[in-house]
Write an enzyme that holds these catalytic residues in place. Structure first.
Site, PDB file in Angstrom:
ATOM      1  N   GLY A   1     112.223   7.497  49.063  1.00 31.16           N
ATOM      2  CA  GLY A   1     110.844   7.780  48.360  1.00 31.16           C
ATOM      3  C   GLY A   1     110.428   9.179  48.712  1.00 31.16           C
ATOM      4  O   GLY A   1     109.585   9.616  47.981  1.00 31.16           O
TER       5      GLY A   1
ATOM      6  N   ARG B   1      84.605   8.689  44.457  1.00 30.46           N
ATOM      7  CA  ARG B   1      83.607   7.474  44.235  1.00 30.46           C
ATOM      8  C   ARG B   1      83.119   7.258  45.658  1.00 30.46           C
ATOM      9  O   ARG B   1      82.200   6.901  45.869  1.00 30.46           O
ATOM     10  CB  ARG B   1      84.333   6.250  43.607  1.00 30.46           C
ATOM     11  CG  ARG B   1      84.155   6.609  41.942  1.00 30.46           C
ATOM     12  CD  ARG B   1      85.087   5.116  41.331  1.00 30.46           C
ATOM     13  NE  ARG B   1      86.430   5.221  41.859  1.00 30.46           N
ATOM     14  CZ  ARG B   1      87.561   4.233  41.441  1.00 30.46           C
ATOM     15  NH1 ARG B   1      86.966   3.010  40.780  1.00 30.46           N
ATOM     16  NH2 ARG B   1      88.597   4.408  41.818  1.00 30.46           N
TER      17      ARG B   1
ATOM     18  N   LYS C   1      74.348  -2.369  36.639  1.00 30.71           N
ATOM     19  CA  LYS C   1      75.499  -2.845  37.285  1.00 30.71           C
ATOM     20  C   LYS C   1      75.183  -3.286  38.706  1.00 30.71           C
ATOM     21  O   LYS C   1      74.535  -2.451  39.335  1.00 30.71           O
ATOM     22  CB  LYS C   1      76.642  -2.214  37.356  1.00 30.71           C
ATOM     23  CG  LYS C   1      78.015  -2.778  38.183  1.00 30.71           C
ATOM     24  CD  LYS C   1      79.359  -1.877  37.812  1.00 30.71           C
ATOM     25  CE  LYS C   1      79.376  -0.456  38.435  1.00 30.71           C
ATOM     26  NZ  LYS C   1      80.493  -0.050  38.244  1.00 30.71           N
TER      27      LYS C   1
ATOM     28  N   ARG D   1      77.486  -4.417  42.018  1.00 28.84           N
ATOM     29  CA  ARG D   1      78.960  -4.619  42.494  1.00 28.84           C
ATOM     30  C   ARG D   1      78.879  -5.369  43.970  1.00 28.84           C
ATOM     31  O   ARG D   1      78.108  -4.870  44.758  1.00 28.84           O
ATOM     32  CB  ARG D   1      79.368  -2.969  42.489  1.00 28.84           C
ATOM     33  CG  ARG D   1      81.175  -3.404  43.181  1.00 28.84           C
ATOM     34  CD  ARG D   1      81.575  -1.662  43.156  1.00 28.84           C
ATOM     35  NE  ARG D   1      82.416  -1.500  41.855  1.00 28.84           N
ATOM     36  CZ  ARG D   1      83.030  -1.676  41.167  1.00 28.84           C
ATOM     37  NH1 ARG D   1      83.913  -2.859  41.486  1.00 28.84           N
ATOM     38  NH2 ARG D   1      83.341  -1.299  39.902  1.00 28.84           N
TER      39      ARG D   1
HETATM   40  C1  R5P Z   1      81.837   3.772  39.125  1.00 30.83           C
HETATM   41  O1  R5P Z   1      80.613   3.971  39.201  1.00 30.83           O
HETATM   42  C2  R5P Z   1      82.522   4.094  37.887  1.00 30.83           C
HETATM   43  O2  R5P Z   1      81.910   4.991  36.927  1.00 30.83           O
HETATM   44  C3  R5P Z   1      83.334   2.996  37.114  1.00 30.83           C
HETATM   45  O3  R5P Z   1      82.330   2.330  36.465  1.00 30.83           O
HETATM   46  C4  R5P Z   1      84.003   2.203  38.148  1.00 30.83           C
HETATM   47  O4  R5P Z   1      85.002   2.938  38.807  1.00 30.83           O
HETATM   48  C5  R5P Z   1      85.204   1.338  37.440  1.00 30.83           C
HETATM   49  O5  R5P Z   1      85.757   0.482  38.281  1.00 30.83           O
HETATM   50  P1  R5P Z   1      86.412  -0.880  37.613  1.00 30.83           P
HETATM   51  O6  R5P Z   1      87.067  -0.642  36.419  1.00 30.83           O
HETATM   52  O7  R5P Z   1      87.285  -1.310  38.732  1.00 30.83           O
HETATM   53  O8  R5P Z   1      85.224  -1.739  37.635  1.00 30.83           O
END
Ligand code: R5P
Length: 299
Positions: free
Chosen positions: A35, A92, A189, A191
């Site tokens: 690798g 992120r 959203k 999460r």
């Molecule tokens: C987060 O705020 C980003 O803008 C995306 O919405 C996020 O990273 C998308 O991640 P996933 O596809 O895992 O939901």
């Protein structure tokens, strides 16, 4: 003349050299059975101005290769070395959300700027950091993908309604909607985990006959946009077009998006993938006409 060390070899580097007139460096990459990577540079690089083009999605496999390349270029006499990373990872994690967590965005920026004199990227995920200048001390430039996304939507989607899946997407959705002169809305959203995402929001009745275009900076597991697709379908809207700048497509994200009701899933070629058909080469070439600043003329 600027030279490009193309570590992607998927066509973006060749297109970029055509658009800029840069010289694509002859080199060879060998992957050992265990690798590790061996890079061989096949040209005289004394005093050269070189940009390294790299795909940094799935970074833990690729970052070291980029650092090895920068070190080898330096050892062979390159005077200035830049990095063109259309997708810039780790952004992120831009805060310690729990005690003791790494702020990966800062750590990664420090790693890169030890080796590179400048950086060019596309729509980096800037949320708690307002600009790349808060992360990098070397010149760092952010190319907007809005002209490319807006151009595609304008050409292919009649009566679009741009929809952002979360508050962070408002910046990309707003910039693209302004170019198109079309309505836009942003959902909310919540999460709860890597793949556990709830998306809330309502679509105004006046927009229900429009074609929804879900727009985000990136698709990782796809769950953000999968839930947004489901919400739009449940609200009675036509199947949405799913558009993103960076298609990381972890696991079966692409297939799951289609199964959730997306009409099509499309990204730029920031990350090589079959869905990545929108070429960034013209936008990168335009940006590189004015960046990086000439040596000794930082701005
Ligand atoms: C987060 O705020 C980003 O803008 C995306 O919405 C996020 O990273 C998308 O991640 P996933 O596809 O895992 O939901």
């Amino acid at each position: 003349m600027m030279r490009l060390l193309d570590l992607r070899d998927d066509g973006l580097g060749a297109a970029l050299c055509v658009a800029t007139g840069w010289h694509r460096l002859a080199h060879a990459l060998h992957a050992f059975p265990d690798g590790e990577t061996l890079l061989r540079l096949d040209e005289d690089l004394r005093g050269a101005d070189v940009a390294v083009l790299a795909d940094l999605a799935h970074p833990e496999q690729r970052v070291l290769r980029v650092l090895l390349a920068a070190g080898a270029l330096r050892d062979h006499g390159a005077a200035r070395i830049g990095l063109i990373a259309p997708y810039l990872p780790y952004l992120r994690q831009d805060a310690a959300f729990h005690p003791g967590e790494a702020i990966s965005a800062r750590v990664f920026a420090r790693v890169l700027e030890r080796e590179f004199d400048w950086l060019l990227t596309v729509e980096p995920h800037l949320h708690r950091f307002a600009s790349l200048a808060e992360l990098f001390t070397v010149p760092a430039h952010n190319v907007s993908a809005a002209p490319l996304l807006a151009g595609w939507v304008g050409e292919h989607v009649p009566d679009p309604l741009l929809v952002g899946p979360d508050a962070e997407s408002a910046q990309w959705v707003g910039a693209t909607a302004r170019r198109l002169g079309c309505p836009a809305t942003v959902l909310r959203k919540e999460r709860r985990g890597d793949t556990e995402v709830l998306v809330h929001g309502a679509i105004a009745p006046a927009w229900r006959n429009r074609t929804p275009v879900l727009l985000d900076d990136m698709i990782s597991t796809g769950h953000t946009l999968i839930e947004a697709c489901r919400l739009l379908r449940a609200a009675g809207l036509p199947p949405p077009v799913v558009l993103a700048v960076h298609g990381l497509f972890a696991g079966s994200a692409h297939a799951e998006l289609l199964a959730a009701g997306a009409r099509t899933v499309l990204t730029t070629d920031a990350v090589p993938h079959a869905a990545g058909t929108l070429s960034l080469a013209p936008l990168l070439a335009d940006a590189l006409a004015g960046f990086p600043p000439a040596p000794g003329n930082a701005n």
